[in-house]
Each structure stands twice: as structure tokens, then as C-alpha cells.
Motif scaffolding. Structure first.
Motif, PDB file in Angstrom:
ATOM      1  N   GLY A  23      14.914   0.200  -6.354  1.00  0.00           N
ATOM      2  CA  GLY A  23      14.520  -0.999  -5.628  1.00  0.00           C
ATOM      3  C   GLY A  23      15.680  -1.972  -5.562  1.00  0.00           C
ATOM      4  O   GLY A  23      16.641  -1.860  -6.325  1.00  0.00           O
ATOM      5  N   THR A  89      10.128  -6.517  -1.438  1.00  0.00           N
ATOM      6  CA  THR A  89       8.927  -5.714  -1.225  1.00  0.00           C
ATOM      7  C   THR A  89       9.050  -4.991   0.108  1.00  0.00           C
ATOM      8  O   THR A  89       9.064  -5.621   1.168  1.00  0.00           O
ATOM      9  CB  THR A  89       7.659  -6.593  -1.243  1.00  0.00           C
ATOM     10  OG1 THR A  89       7.589  -7.265  -2.506  1.00  0.00           O
ATOM     11  CG2 THR A  89       6.417  -5.754  -1.040  1.00  0.00           C
ATOM     12  N   ILE A  90       9.200  -3.669   0.017  1.00  0.00           N
ATOM     13  CA  ILE A  90       9.287  -2.819   1.213  1.00  0.00           C
ATOM     14  C   ILE A  90       8.282  -1.697   1.000  1.00  0.00           C
ATOM     15  O   ILE A  90       8.496  -0.806   0.184  1.00  0.00           O
ATOM     16  CB  ILE A  90      10.710  -2.255   1.404  1.00  0.00           C
ATOM     17  CG1 ILE A  90      11.728  -3.407   1.479  1.00  0.00           C
ATOM     18  CG2 ILE A  90      10.783  -1.384   2.649  1.00  0.00           C
ATOM     19  CD1 ILE A  90      13.166  -2.962   1.452  1.00  0.00           C
ATOM     20  N   GLU A  91       7.162  -1.751   1.694  1.00  0.00           N
ATOM     21  CA  GLU A  91       6.056  -0.816   1.481  1.00  0.00           C
ATOM     22  C   GLU A  91       5.529  -0.309   2.826  1.00  0.00           C
ATOM     23  O   GLU A  91       5.972  -0.729   3.878  1.00  0.00           O
ATOM     24  CB  GLU A  91       4.900  -1.527   0.743  1.00  0.00           C
ATOM     25  CG  GLU A  91       5.286  -2.193  -0.555  1.00  0.00           C
ATOM     26  CD  GLU A  91       5.365  -1.229  -1.717  1.00  0.00           C
ATOM     27  OE1 GLU A  91       4.976  -0.051  -1.535  1.00  0.00           O
ATOM     28  OE2 GLU A  91       5.814  -1.641  -2.793  1.00  0.00           O
ATOM     29  N   GLU A  92       4.538   0.571   2.740  1.00  0.00           N
ATOM     30  CA  GLU A  92       3.773   0.985   3.916  1.00  0.00           C
ATOM     31  C   GLU A  92       2.342   0.501   3.751  1.00  0.00           C
ATOM     32  O   GLU A  92       1.814   0.476   2.641  1.00  0.00           O
ATOM     33  CB  GLU A  92       3.736   2.515   4.034  1.00  0.00           C
ATOM     34  CG  GLU A  92       4.984   3.135   4.583  1.00  0.00           C
ATOM     35  CD  GLU A  92       4.798   4.624   4.854  1.00  0.00           C
ATOM     36  OE1 GLU A  92       3.791   5.213   4.397  1.00  0.00           O
ATOM     37  OE2 GLU A  92       5.661   5.208   5.524  1.00  0.00           O
ATOM     38  N   HIS A  93       1.717   0.101   4.870  1.00  0.00           N
ATOM     39  CA  HIS A  93       0.287  -0.211   4.845  1.00  0.00           C
ATOM     40  C   HIS A  93      -0.474   1.083   4.565  1.00  0.00           C
ATOM     41  O   HIS A  93      -0.154   2.140   5.127  1.00  0.00           O
ATOM     42  CB  HIS A  93      -0.167  -0.808   6.190  1.00  0.00           C
ATOM     43  CG  HIS A  93       0.260  -2.218   6.389  1.00  0.00           C
ATOM     44  ND1 HIS A  93      -0.329  -3.268   5.755  1.00  0.00           N
ATOM     45  CD2 HIS A  93       1.241  -2.747   7.164  1.00  0.00           C
ATOM     46  CE1 HIS A  93       0.247  -4.403   6.127  1.00  0.00           C
ATOM     47  NE2 HIS A  93       1.215  -4.107   6.976  1.00  0.00           N
ATOM     48  N   TRP A  94      -1.488   1.020   3.719  1.00  0.00           N
ATOM     49  CA  TRP A  94      -2.258   2.207   3.340  1.00  0.00           C
ATOM     50  C   TRP A  94      -3.016   2.799   4.525  1.00  0.00           C
ATOM     51  O   TRP A  94      -3.121   4.005   4.659  1.00  0.00           O
ATOM     52  CB  TRP A  94      -3.254   1.845   2.233  1.00  0.00           C
ATOM     53  CG  TRP A  94      -2.607   1.664   0.908  1.00  0.00           C
ATOM     54  CD1 TRP A  94      -1.588   0.803   0.593  1.00  0.00           C
ATOM     55  CD2 TRP A  94      -2.901   2.376  -0.289  1.00  0.00           C
ATOM     56  NE1 TRP A  94      -1.249   0.920  -0.725  1.00  0.00           N
ATOM     57  CE2 TRP A  94      -2.043   1.876  -1.298  1.00  0.00           C
ATOM     58  CE3 TRP A  94      -3.805   3.363  -0.620  1.00  0.00           C
ATOM     59  CZ2 TRP A  94      -2.079   2.349  -2.606  1.00  0.00           C
ATOM     60  CZ3 TRP A  94      -3.837   3.823  -1.928  1.00  0.00           C
ATOM     61  CH2 TRP A  94      -2.971   3.330  -2.902  1.00  0.00           C
ATOM     62  N   HIS A  97       0.023   3.493   7.734  1.00  0.00           N
ATOM     63  CA  HIS A  97       1.381   3.831   7.321  1.00  0.00           C
ATOM     64  C   HIS A  97       2.479   3.073   8.068  1.00  0.00           C
ATOM     65  O   HIS A  97       3.606   3.543   8.210  1.00  0.00           O
ATOM     66  CB  HIS A  97       1.630   5.354   7.352  1.00  0.00           C
ATOM     67  CG  HIS A  97       1.533   5.991   8.708  1.00  0.00           C
ATOM     68  ND1 HIS A  97       2.569   5.983   9.604  1.00  0.00           N
ATOM     69  CD2 HIS A  97       0.511   6.643   9.308  1.00  0.00           C
ATOM     70  CE1 HIS A  97       2.196   6.607  10.704  1.00  0.00           C
ATOM     71  NE2 HIS A  97       0.955   7.019  10.554  1.00  0.00           N
ATOM     72  N   LEU A  99       5.191  -0.018   8.421  1.00  0.00           N
ATOM     73  CA  LEU A  99       6.058  -0.705   7.479  1.00  0.00           C
ATOM     74  C   LEU A  99       5.530  -2.102   7.176  1.00  0.00           C
ATOM     75  O   LEU A  99       5.105  -2.838   8.064  1.00  0.00           O
ATOM     76  CB  LEU A  99       7.477  -0.824   8.064  1.00  0.00           C
ATOM     77  CG  LEU A  99       8.516  -1.520   7.174  1.00  0.00           C
ATOM     78  CD1 LEU A  99       8.785  -0.698   5.914  1.00  0.00           C
ATOM     79  CD2 LEU A  99       9.802  -1.738   7.955  1.00  0.00           C
ATOM     80  N   GLY A 102       7.428  -7.636   2.390  1.00  0.00           N
ATOM     81  CA  GLY A 102       6.942  -8.825   1.694  1.00  0.00           C
ATOM     82  C   GLY A 102       7.552 -10.081   2.291  1.00  0.00           C
ATOM     83  O   GLY A 102       8.769 -10.168   2.470  1.00  0.00           O
TER      84      GLY A 102
END
Length: 200
Positions: A23, A89-94, A97, A99, A102
Motif C-alpha cells: 500500500g 484507499t484504492i479499492e473496488e466496489h463490492w 467491481h 474503482l 477514498g
């Protein structure tokens, strides 16, 4: 939150020894001279950040809290420079999917030296060192940015002539993910009361 003060970013750097960590985590220092925050915090407390802009409903972004990583006297001992530890914060929506970035973490990690930032606080009265730390042996357990308040507390102990024993156990998935690793190793070398352990 309705009456934030304006601080100025004076330093920002990666917290890890290598750029190939799992991260992106930055140590960010903010000058709060002349504001209500100057000299007003203790290690273990947090401060609020009000990111600019509005959310997807058109309302101003809400306050986010960040642990203070500086000792009680600040990075330079004069109560003017507070710091924090921020992971992008770099995520995927559940659900779909897509991007997800944060809002506040990326805003803070994008800040450059000289940029203004809206702050509140300090907040928190319970997560502090005991009033007489030398009457206690201390065990700190952290992973990731959870090390932030312990960094400040350990710096306070080092400046106070602490007489107990203190151990920090820092967990990370990979050695390259250890935050403030060089600082903690240096503290371990300089002070017989401190033991630094890593759990990889």
C-alpha cells in the motif's frame, strides 16, 4: 467541524523503506502555528480533516479523523508541527467491481508542501499514556497505520526519561510494509527500555 482551522503542509514522505510495498502510506506534517491546535494535543489523540468538495448527493464532505503520529510537543518540540500517517484507499466496489478511491486519504496523500488543509480537534481523552508512565510496563501492538499514535507515545517516553519497559510489536504482510521501521530500529538501539519486534 463547523469551525475548522487552517494548517499548512510542511512535509510529506513515504513511510516505507521501499516503493514496492502493498500500500502507499505517507507521513504528513502540518504546521498549525497560530491556530487553536497549536500545542493543544497529546500523543494518542486524533485530529479531523475536512476534505474540499461535495459528495455524490451534493453535500459537503464529512469530517474524517486521523491519529496524531507526533509526540505531545510536536515534531520539533514547540507544539507547532503535528503529523499523521495516511494510507491511500484504492479499492473496488463490492457490487459492481468499479474503482473506489477514498476521498480524504487520496486528498491528503496528494497534498504538496505549502498547501493549506482544514483541520479540527484535537479529539480523544482515553487513548493516552498513563499520567506516570514509569509505574507501568507498556506493550504496544499495531498493524499498518495503527502505529501512528504509538510513534508519538514512544517519542514522548524517550523525551521523559522513562524508567519502565516498553515493547512495540508491529505486524505487516511483508517486510516492505513496515512503517517507520528505521525510526523504530533506531529507538531500539538507543534506549535499553525499548524493544521493537516485527511480525511478518
Amino acid at each position: 467541524p463547523a469551525e475548522p482551522v487552517t494548517g499548512t503542509v510542511v512535509a510529506t514522505r513515504l513511510c516505507t523503506a521501499a516503493r514496492k510495498s502493498g500500500g502507499i502510506v505517507r507521513h504528513i506534517e502540518i504546521d498549525v502555528s497560530g491556530t487553536a491546535l497549536e500545542g493543544a494535543w497529546r500523543a494518542g489523540q486524533s485530529f479531523g480533516v475536512v476534505p474540499p468538495g461535495v459528495d455524490d448527493k451534493g453535500k459537503p464532505h464529512k469530517l474524517r479523523l486521523y491519529s496524531i503520529a507526533a509526540p505531545t510537543g510536536g515534531e520539533k518540540g514547540d507544539g507547532r508541527i503535528l503529523s499523521t500517517t495516511v494510507k491511500r484507499t484504492i479499492e473496488e466496489h463490492w457490487e459492481d467491481h468499479r474503482l473506489f478511491l477514498g476521498v480524504c486519504s487520496n486528498y491528503m496523500c496528494d497534498l504538496q508542501e505549502g498547501d493549506p488543509i482544514q483541520l479540527t480537534g484535537p479529539a480523544g481523552k482515553r487513548f493516552l499514556l498513563p499520567s506516570d508512565p514509569s509505574r507501568h510496563d507498556l506493550l504496544f501492538i499495531a498493524t499498518g497505520t495503527g502505529i501512528a499514535p504509538f510513534r508519538g507515545m514512544l517519542m514522548d517516553l524517550a523525551a521523559s526519561g522513562y524508567q519502565g519497559r516498553a515493547t512495540l510489536v508491529m505486524g505487516a504482510p511483508y517486510r516492505t510494509d513496515l512503517l517507520y521501521d528505521a525510526e523504530m530500529r533506531d529507538l531500539d538501539r538507543k534506549h535499553s527500555w525499548f524493544t521493537y519486534r516485527t511480525a511478518i
